[in-house]
Motif scaffolding. Sequence first.
Motif, PDB file in Angstrom:
ATOM      1  N   ILE A 185       3.964 -27.560 -38.193  1.00 24.86           N
ATOM      2  CA  ILE A 185       3.447 -26.487 -37.328  1.00 24.86           C
ATOM      3  C   ILE A 185       2.799 -27.081 -36.083  1.00 24.86           C
ATOM      4  CG2 ILE A 185       1.783 -24.602 -37.193  1.00 24.86           C
ATOM      5  CD1 ILE A 185       2.261 -24.131 -40.174  1.00 24.86           C
ATOM      6  N   ARG A 186       2.046 -28.169 -36.249  1.00 25.20           N
ATOM      7  CA  ARG A 186       1.392 -28.805 -35.099  1.00 25.20           C
ATOM      8  C   ARG A 186       2.434 -29.334 -34.108  1.00 25.20           C
ATOM      9  NH1 ARG A 186      -2.168 -31.391 -37.734  1.00 25.20           N
ATOM     10  NH2 ARG A 186      -1.099 -33.383 -38.032  1.00 25.20           N
ATOM     11  N   LEU A 187       3.501 -29.918 -34.610  1.00 19.61           N
ATOM     12  CA  LEU A 187       4.556 -30.404 -33.710  1.00 19.61           C
ATOM     13  C   LEU A 187       5.148 -29.265 -32.888  1.00 19.61           C
ATOM     14  CD1 LEU A 187       6.453 -32.966 -35.974  1.00 19.61           C
ATOM     15  CD2 LEU A 187       5.261 -33.483 -33.830  1.00 19.61           C
ATOM     16  N   ILE A 237      10.383 -25.291 -45.640  1.00 18.82           N
ATOM     17  CA  ILE A 237      10.948 -24.643 -44.448  1.00 18.82           C
ATOM     18  C   ILE A 237      10.151 -25.030 -43.206  1.00 18.82           C
ATOM     19  CG2 ILE A 237      11.339 -22.415 -43.320  1.00 18.82           C
ATOM     20  CD1 ILE A 237      11.861 -21.271 -46.150  1.00 18.82           C
ATOM     21  N   GLY A 238       8.816 -24.968 -43.289  1.00 21.37           N
ATOM     22  CA  GLY A 238       7.988 -25.335 -42.143  1.00 21.37           C
ATOM     23  C   GLY A 238       8.124 -26.792 -41.760  1.00 21.37           C
ATOM     24  N   GLU A 239       8.228 -27.658 -42.762  1.00 15.38           N
ATOM     25  CA  GLU A 239       8.396 -29.083 -42.497  1.00 15.38           C
ATOM     26  C   GLU A 239       9.731 -29.345 -41.797  1.00 15.38           C
ATOM     27  OE1 GLU A 239       6.029 -30.065 -46.661  1.00 15.38           O
ATOM     28  OE2 GLU A 239       8.194 -30.447 -46.489  1.00 15.38           O
ATOM     29  N   ALA A 240      10.807 -28.780 -42.350  1.00 10.09           N
ATOM     30  CA  ALA A 240      12.135 -29.019 -41.776  1.00 10.09           C
ATOM     31  C   ALA A 240      12.259 -28.397 -40.392  1.00 10.09           C
ATOM     32  CB  ALA A 240      13.215 -28.462 -42.714  1.00 10.09           C
ATOM     33  N   MET A 292      10.462 -16.381 -41.478  1.00 10.21           N
ATOM     34  CA  MET A 292      11.463 -15.779 -40.591  1.00 10.21           C
ATOM     35  C   MET A 292      11.290 -16.292 -39.161  1.00 10.21           C
ATOM     36  SD  MET A 292      12.082 -13.336 -38.045  1.00 10.21           S
ATOM     37  CE  MET A 292      10.619 -12.307 -38.067  1.00 10.21           C
ATOM     38  N   HIS A 293      10.036 -16.391 -38.724  1.00 12.54           N
ATOM     39  CA  HIS A 293       9.783 -16.878 -37.371  1.00 12.54           C
ATOM     40  C   HIS A 293      10.170 -18.345 -37.233  1.00 12.54           C
ATOM     41  CE1 HIS A 293       6.778 -17.203 -33.796  1.00 12.54           C
ATOM     42  NE2 HIS A 293       8.017 -17.083 -33.393  1.00 12.54           N
ATOM     43  N   LEU A 294       9.918 -19.144 -38.264  1.00 14.34           N
ATOM     44  CA  LEU A 294      10.351 -20.538 -38.227  1.00 14.34           C
ATOM     45  C   LEU A 294      11.872 -20.642 -38.105  1.00 14.34           C
ATOM     46  CD1 LEU A 294       8.003 -21.953 -41.007  1.00 14.34           C
ATOM     47  CD2 LEU A 294       7.989 -22.682 -38.613  1.00 14.34           C
ATOM     48  N   PHE A 295      12.577 -19.845 -38.886  1.00 17.43           N
ATOM     49  CA  PHE A 295      14.040 -19.849 -38.811  1.00 17.43           C
ATOM     50  C   PHE A 295      14.515 -19.391 -37.437  1.00 17.43           C
ATOM     51  CE2 PHE A 295      14.117 -19.282 -43.640  1.00 17.43           C
ATOM     52  CZ  PHE A 295      14.561 -20.581 -43.876  1.00 17.43           C
ATOM     53  N   GLU A 296      13.817 -18.448 -36.834  1.00 16.39           N
ATOM     54  CA  GLU A 296      14.239 -17.966 -35.519  1.00 16.39           C
ATOM     55  C   GLU A 296      14.039 -19.038 -34.449  1.00 16.39           C
ATOM     56  OE1 GLU A 296      12.700 -14.242 -33.135  1.00 16.39           O
ATOM     57  OE2 GLU A 296      14.531 -13.874 -34.271  1.00 16.39           O
ATOM     58  N   ILE A 297      12.930 -19.766 -34.514  1.00 14.15           N
ATOM     59  CA  ILE A 297      12.714 -20.870 -33.580  1.00 14.15           C
ATOM     60  C   ILE A 297      13.830 -21.910 -33.723  1.00 14.15           C
ATOM     61  CG2 ILE A 297      11.199 -22.841 -33.114  1.00 14.15           C
ATOM     62  CD1 ILE A 297       8.835 -20.952 -33.775  1.00 14.15           C
ATOM     63  N   VAL A 298      14.189 -22.215 -34.963  1.00 13.68           N
ATOM     64  CA  VAL A 298      15.276 -23.163 -35.220  1.00 13.68           C
ATOM     65  C   VAL A 298      16.583 -22.646 -34.638  1.00 13.68           C
ATOM     66  CG1 VAL A 298      16.738 -24.079 -37.074  1.00 13.68           C
ATOM     67  CG2 VAL A 298      14.243 -24.230 -37.241  1.00 13.68           C
ATOM     68  N   SER A 299      16.876 -21.371 -34.847  1.00  8.24           N
ATOM     69  CA  SER A 299      18.125 -20.786 -34.354  1.00  8.24           C
ATOM     70  C   SER A 299      18.209 -20.881 -32.836  1.00  8.24           C
ATOM     71  CB  SER A 299      18.219 -19.327 -34.807  1.00  8.24           C
ATOM     72  OG  SER A 299      19.396 -18.718 -34.318  1.00  8.24           O
ATOM     73  N   ARG A 300      17.117 -20.549 -32.155  1.00  9.76           N
ATOM     74  CA  ARG A 300      17.098 -20.638 -30.685  1.00  9.76           C
ATOM     75  C   ARG A 300      17.327 -22.075 -30.225  1.00  9.76           C
ATOM     76  NH1 ARG A 300      14.743 -16.747 -27.486  1.00  9.76           N
ATOM     77  NH2 ARG A 300      13.817 -14.906 -28.463  1.00  9.76           N
ATOM     78  N   THR A 301      16.605 -23.004 -30.857  1.00  9.47           N
ATOM     79  CA  THR A 301      16.693 -24.411 -30.454  1.00  9.47           C
ATOM     80  C   THR A 301      18.111 -24.943 -30.642  1.00  9.47           C
ATOM     81  OG1 THR A 301      14.386 -24.718 -31.114  1.00  9.47           O
ATOM     82  CG2 THR A 301      15.706 -26.691 -30.815  1.00  9.47           C
ATOM     83  N   ALA A 302      18.723 -24.621 -31.774  1.00  7.88           N
ATOM     84  CA  ALA A 302      20.079 -25.093 -32.045  1.00  7.88           C
ATOM     85  C   ALA A 302      21.086 -24.479 -31.084  1.00  7.88           C
ATOM     86  CB  ALA A 302      20.460 -24.756 -33.490  1.00  7.88           C
ATOM     87  N   GLU A 303      20.934 -23.200 -30.799  1.00  7.18           N
ATOM     88  CA  GLU A 303      21.867 -22.524 -29.893  1.00  7.18           C
ATOM     89  C   GLU A 303      21.800 -23.110 -28.490  1.00  7.18           C
ATOM     90  OE1 GLU A 303      22.537 -18.045 -28.046  1.00  7.18           O
ATOM     91  OE2 GLU A 303      21.456 -18.290 -29.937  1.00  7.18           O
ATOM     92  N   CYS A 304      20.572 -23.382 -28.028  1.00  7.57           N
ATOM     93  CA  CYS A 304      20.432 -23.927 -26.678  1.00  7.57           C
ATOM     94  C   CYS A 304      20.966 -25.348 -26.590  1.00  7.57           C
ATOM     95  CB  CYS A 304      18.963 -23.879 -26.260  1.00  7.57           C
ATOM     96  SG  CYS A 304      18.729 -24.039 -24.484  1.00  7.57           S
ATOM     97  N   ALA A 305      20.956 -26.069 -27.722  1.00  5.56           N
ATOM     98  CA  ALA A 305      21.518 -27.423 -27.756  1.00  5.56           C
ATOM     99  C   ALA A 305      23.025 -27.408 -27.946  1.00  5.56           C
ATOM    100  CB  ALA A 305      20.858 -28.215 -28.884  1.00  5.56           C
TER     101      ALA A 305
END
Length: 606
Positions: A185-187, A237-240, A292-305
Amino acid sequence: MSSALSTLKSSILRIGPLGTLRLIRAKRAKRDAYDAMLASVRNSSDGLTINFANSNSGVAKESEAHRALILASADRMLADENMFFTFPYQLRAVERPWNFDPIERKHWPARHYTEQLLHAADTPKDVKLVWEINRFKDLPTVAQAAALTKNARYADEIERRMLSWIDDNPFAESINWASGLEIGIRLISWLSSLTLLTSAGFTTAANEKIRRSLWEQVQYLAAELSTDKVVRSNHLIGEAAGLFVACTLCDFSEAKEFSFAARAILEKEILDQTFSDGATRESSTWYHRFVMHLFEIVSRTAECASEPMSTAFTERLSKMRAFTNAMKLPDTSFARLGDADDGWALWLEGDRDMWESLIFGGISAPADANQYFAESQYISARLEQSQVVLRAGAFGMGGSGFSSHAHDDQLSPILFLKGISVLVDPGTFVYNGAPEERKKFRGAPAHNGITINASTGAIQKLNFGWQKARKAAKFTGVKLDDSSLYVEAVYGEWRKVHDRTITVTSNQCWIRDDFRRPVRSSVGLVNWFFHLDPQWSLESISENAVVFLSGSGSKLLVDCSGNFGKVWTEKYDYSPSYLVKVQGVVLRAEARNPTQERGFTFSVVD
């Protein structure tokens, strides 16, 4: 039986002797890798490069109201007026501020901790308090102010806080290195802030001391992933998620390797830790929103990459968003079932979607509309301004010995009538340091159901988990249209004895408990509990009718049908936020060896 022995027994029963041996080997291998990581990082001078190559380069634009809110919040932090949960804290007036518990006014000793060895005689009682501060929840708000104004004082404050944290938390030698979830979470918070500063033209991300600390945190996190648990939870989930975001936004020698591992975990856990209808298996609506919010952040990051997550991931995330939307209540709050600890994956003021697009890129996942989640057994039905939220289904994730964030809240409705809160879930209040309070808020008498002979059969473990979980409750019939909801349901323990029906219209709610057979017991005492929103106070009470008044002048009428031995009210503790309590009124009733139907009708009169 001690909590540790109870957990070991539950683990063996769940995965069998061979699975237990494999688990022990996995834990030993992880410990060896962890020790090797500690030695390697301490002897290395490596760091990472922060390139933010996948981030959106758009310009931050906000409404005047949101802009004023962001700047006011950021200016308070510049004045060292900070908040965690609902409590103030200061960073400049305290020695070693990042290891200080501002409620107990006591420091966490400087030493190496692990998540299994936290509290001791010389530590504060509740590690969650210091961890909440060290998540840097409000730091991105200062970065938002920097992006809006281009004022260097906001960037300077972010750099000052990061450097202060680094000085206060040498690698692996403080309480703030003990949990992989907290590091993840801090990262996300740090990298979100640095992304916004970079987009605004500031060079904070080039600071070598900050880049070194980020590298250390990533290395530690990669070695501390909770892949060796019998029951995996939101922690993994939060760690990954934190590892994936860091490895996508930054460049260092292991970035691709770590990113690949994190992606594989996230693709698996979104399916394993949720039902096919999108609801989390942890039996906590708050933790559902968190992951859900963690998964959404991941989804955005992956899509933009340009490496989007799989179709299965995206489809399940859409269903998770539908569940989150269903849990929103008429007063804009969020329905709380199970543990609700006020934790956030990432806090942003103002237009969250715009800011997340600016930081991570991509777009938010779509959301289906749904009110009845048949597999997970949740209902959140909205009828004009009335709403009922109710769960049946499995008691918690992992069953007996686990179910860490579950409460004994099956078939316990949260109710709004005509837009007014009537029945509430009393909340969570605390995790550690107050075992009797923790037990009280998790137990059946803190929810809107029944007990038979003062019990439901569930047995709590200290602080987290349940030594004995309840059997799954079940919705046996659901009829939902635009004007009413009708639910038939049974508790798992009393399936042959009792069923509960709930009917809700735009202005009334009927709750009926039908005892088809006498309770087989020499005592046979049934107790009912209905926790009213704290706005209600008792006006009058009789055997068959109870009247409550709200501070706004509304009236709540409760008609009691059937023969009760006693109907009365008591005070109870309602917790709107972590470590906060206010008094409310709970409506109580009891009957001995009841047969046939007992019922309650709730009506709001303006």
